[in-house]
Write an enzyme that holds these catalytic residues in place. Structure first.
Site, PDB file in Angstrom:
ATOM      1  N   THR A 104       0.513  -1.486   0.376  1.00 45.53           N
ATOM      2  CA  THR A 104       0.090   0.174  -0.337  1.00 45.53           C
ATOM      3  C   THR A 104       1.265   0.968  -0.134  1.00 45.53           C
ATOM      4  OG1 THR A 104      -1.593  -1.210   1.444  1.00 45.53           O
ATOM      5  CG2 THR A 104      -1.866   1.128   1.353  1.00 45.53           C
ATOM      6  N   LYS A 180      -7.029   1.114  -3.221  1.00 41.34           N
ATOM      7  CA  LYS A 180      -6.587   0.839  -2.445  1.00 41.34           C
ATOM      8  C   LYS A 180      -6.735   1.294  -1.387  1.00 41.34           C
ATOM      9  CE  LYS A 180      -5.063  -2.649   0.946  1.00 41.34           C
ATOM     10  NZ  LYS A 180      -3.901  -2.570   0.511  1.00 41.34           N
ATOM     11  N   LYS A 248      -0.050   4.079   9.457  1.00 40.38           N
ATOM     12  CA  LYS A 248       0.314   4.686   7.631  1.00 40.38           C
ATOM     13  C   LYS A 248      -0.436   4.693   6.874  1.00 40.38           C
ATOM     14  CE  LYS A 248       2.016   0.609   5.200  1.00 40.38           C
ATOM     15  NZ  LYS A 248       1.343   0.655   4.185  1.00 40.38           N
TER      16      LYS A 248
END
Length: 307
Positions: A104, A180, A248
Site C-alpha cells: 500500500t 486501495k 501508515k
C-alpha cells in the site's frame, strides 16, 4: 525466447514473507509454481525453502532467476530498497520481466516506480491486495491492479494463483493504488467505528458477547466489526494487521487527498485514534487494539488458547 520457453510457466519470486507475503508464496507453490523468496529474516526464508521453495540472500540474486517478481513489503521506502538499494533487484531483472507491487503506497509513488522501471525495460503492475493473512494463505485475495497488457500477458496467471478476484482497472500505474487508498479509508474508519461502538456498549454495561451477537445480526454490522471485534472478545491482540499499519495507511489516505484539497474528516479522526493507540505503546498489537484507547472499560480477558 523459443516456443518451449514461451509456453513454460513463468519463474516467480516473492520478496517479503510477512503475514501476507508468506501466504501468497505458499499459494503460488500450491498452484505449481517454482517459487523463490527473499526476506530480511533469513530464518523465515529458510523455513519456506524447507517447504519446497528456494531462498535467496538478496533481491538481486532472486531477480536474476525469475520472470515475475512480487513485492510484498510494508511501504514505499522498503519497495525502493528492494528495487534500487544495495543488492537491489533492478540491475538483475531481465528486460521484459514484471515487477508486481503489492504494497500500500501513495498512488503518485506507484506511478514514479513504473517510470523508473521502464528505463530498465522492466514491466510494472500496480497490484495492492486486500483480504488479510487467512485469504492470502488460501489464494483468495482481492487484487486491485493496473498496468500494460504486456505485463498481464506474463504475470496474469501468477495473479490468479494468489487471488479469488483480480480487478484490472486500466493501464495507468497508480489506478490500483488509488482504489486501495479508498479501501483503506473504509477499512480504517470501520475498525475505529467498531471499536468505539463496542467500547460504548461495554461502558454502558452490556455484556460484550451479547452485544457482538446482536450487532452481527443487525443493520449496524460490518465485515470489520464482525472480524475485529471477535479478536476483542477473545482478548487476543496478536497482530494479523497491526495498529501501526493503519497509522501508515490512513496517513497515505490523507496525504493523497491533500493535493486535491479534498476533505476527509472521518479518515482524519480514525487516523488520530490509531495514532493515539500507537503513542500508548500499542502499535505492534492487532489493529483491534485501538479499542484500548477508551477509558473506563473492562475488556474481555484472553480465552484459553489465545495469546
Amino acid at each position: 525466447m523459443n516456443d518451449q520457453e514461451r509456453s513454460a510457466p513463468p519463474r516467480v519470486g516473492v520478496v517479503g514473507l510477512g503475514a501476507m507475503g508468506l501466504g501468497m508464496a505458499r499459494s503460488l507453490r500450491s498452484a505449481g509454481y517454482d517459487v523463490g523468496v527473499h526476506d530480511l529474516r533469513a530464518d523465515v526464508a529458510a523455513e519456506f525453502a524447507r517447504e519446497g521453495g528456494t531462498a535467496y540472500a538478496t533481491p538481486a540474486e532472486l531477480a536474476s532467476v525469475v520472470d515475475v517478481l512480487v513485492g510484498v513489503v510494508v511501504n514505499s521506502a522498503q519497495t525502493e530498497a528492494v528495487l534500487f538499494g544495495e543488492g537491489g533487484a533492478v540491475p538483475r531483472l531481465r528486460p521484459g520481466a514484471v515487477f508486481v507491487m503489492c504494497s500500500t503506497v501513495d498512488p503518485a509513488r506507484s506511478a514514479e516506480l513504473a517510470d523508473r522501471l521502464a528505463e530498465s525495460g522492466v514491466l510494472y503492475l500496480d497490484a495492492p491486495v486486500s483480504g488479510g493473512a487467512v485469504r492470502a494463505a488460501a489464494g483468495e485475495l482481492t487484487m486491485m491492479t493496473s498496468g500494460p497488457a504486456e505485463a498481464y500477458a506474463l504475470a496474469g496467471p501468477v495473479l490468479d494463483a494468489m487471488s479469488a478476484t483480480v480487478y484490472r482497472l486500466g493501464e495507468s500505474a497508480g489506478l490500483g493504488s488509488k482504489v486501495k487508498v479508498v479501501n483503506q479509508l473504509l477499512a480504517g474508519v470501520h475498525i475505529a467505528a467498531a471499536a468505539e461502538a463496542m467500547a460504548l456498549g461495554i461502558r454502558a454495561g452490556v455484556p460484550a458477547e451479547a452485544l457482538y451477537e446482536v450487532i452481527t445480526h443487525s443493520a449496524g454490522n460490518s465485515w470489520m466489526f464482525e472480524n475485529r471485534m471477535a479478536h476483542v472478545l477473545a482478548g487476543d491482540y496478536t497482530p494479523l494487521s497491526a495498529v501501526d499499519i493503519f497509522v501508515k495507511d490512513l496517513g497515505i489516505v490523507l496525504d493523497s487527498a491533500r493535493p486535491e484539497r479534498f476533505p476527509l474528516p472521518l479518515a482524519a479522526t480514525a487516523h488520530q485514534m490509531f495514532l493515539q493507540a500507537a503513542a500508548a505503546g500499542l502499535g505492534g498489537e492487532d489493529d483491534s487494539a485501538v479499542i484500548k484507547i477508551f477509558p473506563g472499560i473492562d475488556l474481555p480477558e484472553p480465552t484459553e488458547g489465545s495469546n
